[in-house]
Design a protein around this motif. Structure first.
Motif, short mmCIF file in Angstrom:
data_model
loop_
_atom_site.label_atom_id
_atom_site.label_comp_id
_atom_site.label_asym_id
_atom_site.label_seq_id
_atom_site.Cartn_x
_atom_site.Cartn_y
_atom_site.Cartn_z
N THR A 17 43.68 26.88 48.84
CA THR A 17 43.73 28.31 48.52
C THR A 17 42.90 29.09 49.53
OG1 THR A 17 43.87 27.71 46.18
CG2 THR A 17 43.35 30.00 46.67
N SER A 18 43.53 30.05 50.21
CA SER A 18 42.80 30.84 51.20
C SER A 18 41.81 31.77 50.50
CB SER A 18 43.77 31.68 52.03
OG SER A 18 44.35 32.67 51.19
N GLN A 19 40.84 32.26 51.27
CA GLN A 19 39.87 33.20 50.69
C GLN A 19 40.56 34.48 50.26
OE1 GLN A 19 36.69 35.15 53.12
NE2 GLN A 19 35.36 33.81 51.93
N GLU A 20 41.57 34.89 51.02
CA GLU A 20 42.32 36.11 50.69
C GLU A 20 43.03 35.97 49.34
OE1 GLU A 20 45.46 36.69 53.43
OE2 GLU A 20 45.50 38.87 53.18
N ARG A 21 43.67 34.81 49.16
CA ARG A 21 44.38 34.57 47.90
C ARG A 21 43.38 34.44 46.75
NH1 ARG A 21 48.91 32.59 45.35
NH2 ARG A 21 48.59 30.74 44.08
N ALA A 22 42.28 33.73 46.98
CA ALA A 22 41.26 33.58 45.94
C ALA A 22 40.75 34.95 45.52
CB ALA A 22 40.12 32.70 46.43
N SER A 23 40.55 35.82 46.48
CA SER A 23 40.05 37.17 46.19
C SER A 23 41.06 37.94 45.33
CB SER A 23 39.78 37.90 47.52
OG SER A 23 39.54 39.26 47.27
N ALA A 24 42.33 37.85 45.69
CA ALA A 24 43.36 38.58 44.93
C ALA A 24 43.44 38.04 43.49
CB ALA A 24 44.71 38.43 45.62
N ILE A 25 43.36 36.71 43.35
CA ILE A 25 43.46 36.12 42.01
C ILE A 25 42.25 36.50 41.17
CG2 ILE A 25 43.45 33.93 40.73
CD1 ILE A 25 45.20 32.73 42.99
N TYR A 26 41.06 36.43 41.75
CA TYR A 26 39.86 36.70 40.95
C TYR A 26 39.82 38.17 40.50
CZ TYR A 26 35.75 39.33 42.58
OH TYR A 26 34.86 40.32 42.85
N LYS A 27 40.27 39.07 41.39
CA LYS A 27 40.28 40.50 41.00
C LYS A 27 41.25 40.73 39.84
CE LYS A 27 38.86 42.66 45.30
NZ LYS A 27 39.41 42.61 46.65
N ASP A 28 42.43 40.15 39.93
CA ASP A 28 43.42 40.35 38.86
C ASP A 28 42.97 39.67 37.56
OD1 ASP A 28 44.98 41.89 40.44
OD2 ASP A 28 46.60 40.42 40.71
N LEU A 29 42.31 38.52 37.71
CA LEU A 29 41.82 37.83 36.51
C LEU A 29 40.78 38.68 35.78
CD1 LEU A 29 41.72 35.26 34.77
CD2 LEU A 29 40.00 34.36 36.33
N LEU A 30 39.82 39.21 36.53
CA LEU A 30 38.79 40.03 35.88
C LEU A 30 39.40 41.31 35.32
CD1 LEU A 30 35.55 39.61 38.01
CD2 LEU A 30 36.33 38.36 36.00
N ALA A 31 40.40 41.87 36.01
CA ALA A 31 41.06 43.08 35.50
C ALA A 31 41.78 42.77 34.19
CB ALA A 31 42.04 43.62 36.54
N ALA A 32 42.39 41.57 34.10
CA ALA A 32 43.10 41.19 32.86
C ALA A 32 42.09 41.04 31.72
CB ALA A 32 43.88 39.90 33.07
N ILE A 33 40.94 40.42 32.02
CA ILE A 33 39.91 40.27 30.98
C ILE A 33 39.39 41.65 30.55
CG2 ILE A 33 37.56 39.41 30.53
CD1 ILE A 33 38.26 37.01 32.37
N ALA A 34 39.17 42.53 31.53
CA ALA A 34 38.68 43.88 31.22
C ALA A 34 39.68 44.61 30.31
CB ALA A 34 38.46 44.67 32.51
N LYS A 35 40.96 44.46 30.62
CA LYS A 35 41.98 45.16 29.84
C LYS A 35 41.97 44.68 28.39
CE LYS A 35 46.87 46.42 29.74
NZ LYS A 35 46.91 46.37 28.30
N VAL A 36 41.90 43.36 28.18
CA VAL A 36 41.88 42.83 26.82
C VAL A 36 40.63 43.32 26.09
CG1 VAL A 36 41.65 40.71 25.46
CG2 VAL A 36 43.26 40.79 27.38
N ALA A 37 39.48 43.28 26.77
CA ALA A 37 38.23 43.71 26.13
C ALA A 37 38.33 45.17 25.68
CB ALA A 37 37.05 43.51 27.08
#
Ligand code: DHB
Ligand code: FE
Length: 295
Positions: free
Chosen positions: A39-59
């Protein structure tokens, strides 16, 4: 609440496995692999941002409270301590990854399904016509004759294909993950004949209850669900030059087929065995493998 944390093995005698038992065994086996991903750093960055955004939305959507946040933290610690991450992830997340994997390369062969936590590689090889290793007590279950052919997607037989089969016994327990069961019970690597055919005698497995006395069970109780998977056979079919398939087969009309806790049933994967007049159930099912597009 008291938890049973006793891992004592009663050799030769089946005892009820605890969530702690099978969870820790699944974790130890998984940890031994030391997996990596490209997994490239670019892809890891995109996934982590979307993951935290999904958690934020649920919260925010559910206005999660501090008490609920702390319960989550405690529960995640418990899942780790009970060794249940492989169980929880394979039940609640793996089916999505499997679907992505299947669609990504536009496969047209036999559908896959989740691997689950209980695959063990290098099961002993068995000839194309064979009986699965089983105990006398397993013979009390209805026997199931499972036969068919491994082909490419044009229907040409694939001789020497490997059909790895593993499944639970009539009580829903898997060898190597529950105490007191011989190492390779109901596990085997069947090698197809020159035409890709196989005829395997095994037993009709029972529905499987995911370990419910630990944090995965508490999780299911918290939303009023049930911990059951329908009876199933696990298969991994491989042949050089072809894409390997990891899948599962289910039984028409079986309990929990419609409400599998792991969301891993597909209509194409449901068998309809028929009595053969000699007290066995018999069913034919083949596997079509795509040409390898990767690796
Ligand atoms: C689990 C067990 C299975 O047998 C299976 O096929 C999938 C998941 C589990 O306990 O997590
Ligand atoms: Fe299973």
């Amino acid at each position: 609440m008291t938890q049973t944390l006793d891992n004592t093995q009663n050799a030769g005698q089946a005892v009820d496995p605890t969530a702690h038992d099978s969870g820790n065994k699944a974790t130890d086996k998984f940890k031994a692999e030391r997996v990596t991903a490209d997994t490239s750093q670019e892809r890891a960055s995109a996934i982590y941002k979307d993951l935290l955004a999904a958690i934020a939305k649920v919260a925010h959507d559910h206005q999660v409270t501090y008490d609920e946040y702390r319960v989550l933290k405690q529960w995640m610690i418990d899942v780790g301590e009970y060794g249940e991450w492989p169980l929880w992830l394979d039940v609640f997340v793996e089916h999505e990854i499997e679907e992505i994997h299947y669609n990504r390369l536009n496969y047209t062969g036999t559908k896959g399904s989740i691997e689950g936590p209980y695959y063990v590689e290098n099961a002993p090889e068995l000839p194309a016509v064979c009986e699965m290793p089983m105990r006398d007590q397993d013979r009390e279950a209805t026997s199931l004759i499972f036969k068919g052919q491994v082909t490419d997607i044009d229907g040409n037989g694939l001789g020497g294909a490997k059909v790895e089969l593993w499944h639970a016994d009539e009580e829903g327990y898997y060898s190597q993950f529950a105490p007191g069961i011989p190492e390779w019970n109901l596990r085997g690597t069947i090698v197809t004949d020159e035409e890709g055919r196989y005829e395997i005698t095994t037993l009709q497995p029972a529905p499987y209850q995911i370990p419910a006395d630990g944090p995965t069970g508490w999780f299911i109780d918290s939303y009023g669900g049930h911990p059951w998977r329908p009876a199933h056979l696990h298969l991994r079919v491989t042949h050089p030059g072809h894409r390997s398939i990891t899948t599962q087969l289910y039984f028409r009309g079986g309990e929990w087929v419609e409400t599998d806790v792991a969301t891993a049933v597909k209509p194409e994967l449901i068998l309809d065995p028929q009595p053969d007049g000699n007290g066995n159930n018999v069913v034919e099912y083949g596997f079509a493998l795509d040409a390898d597009k990767e690796n």
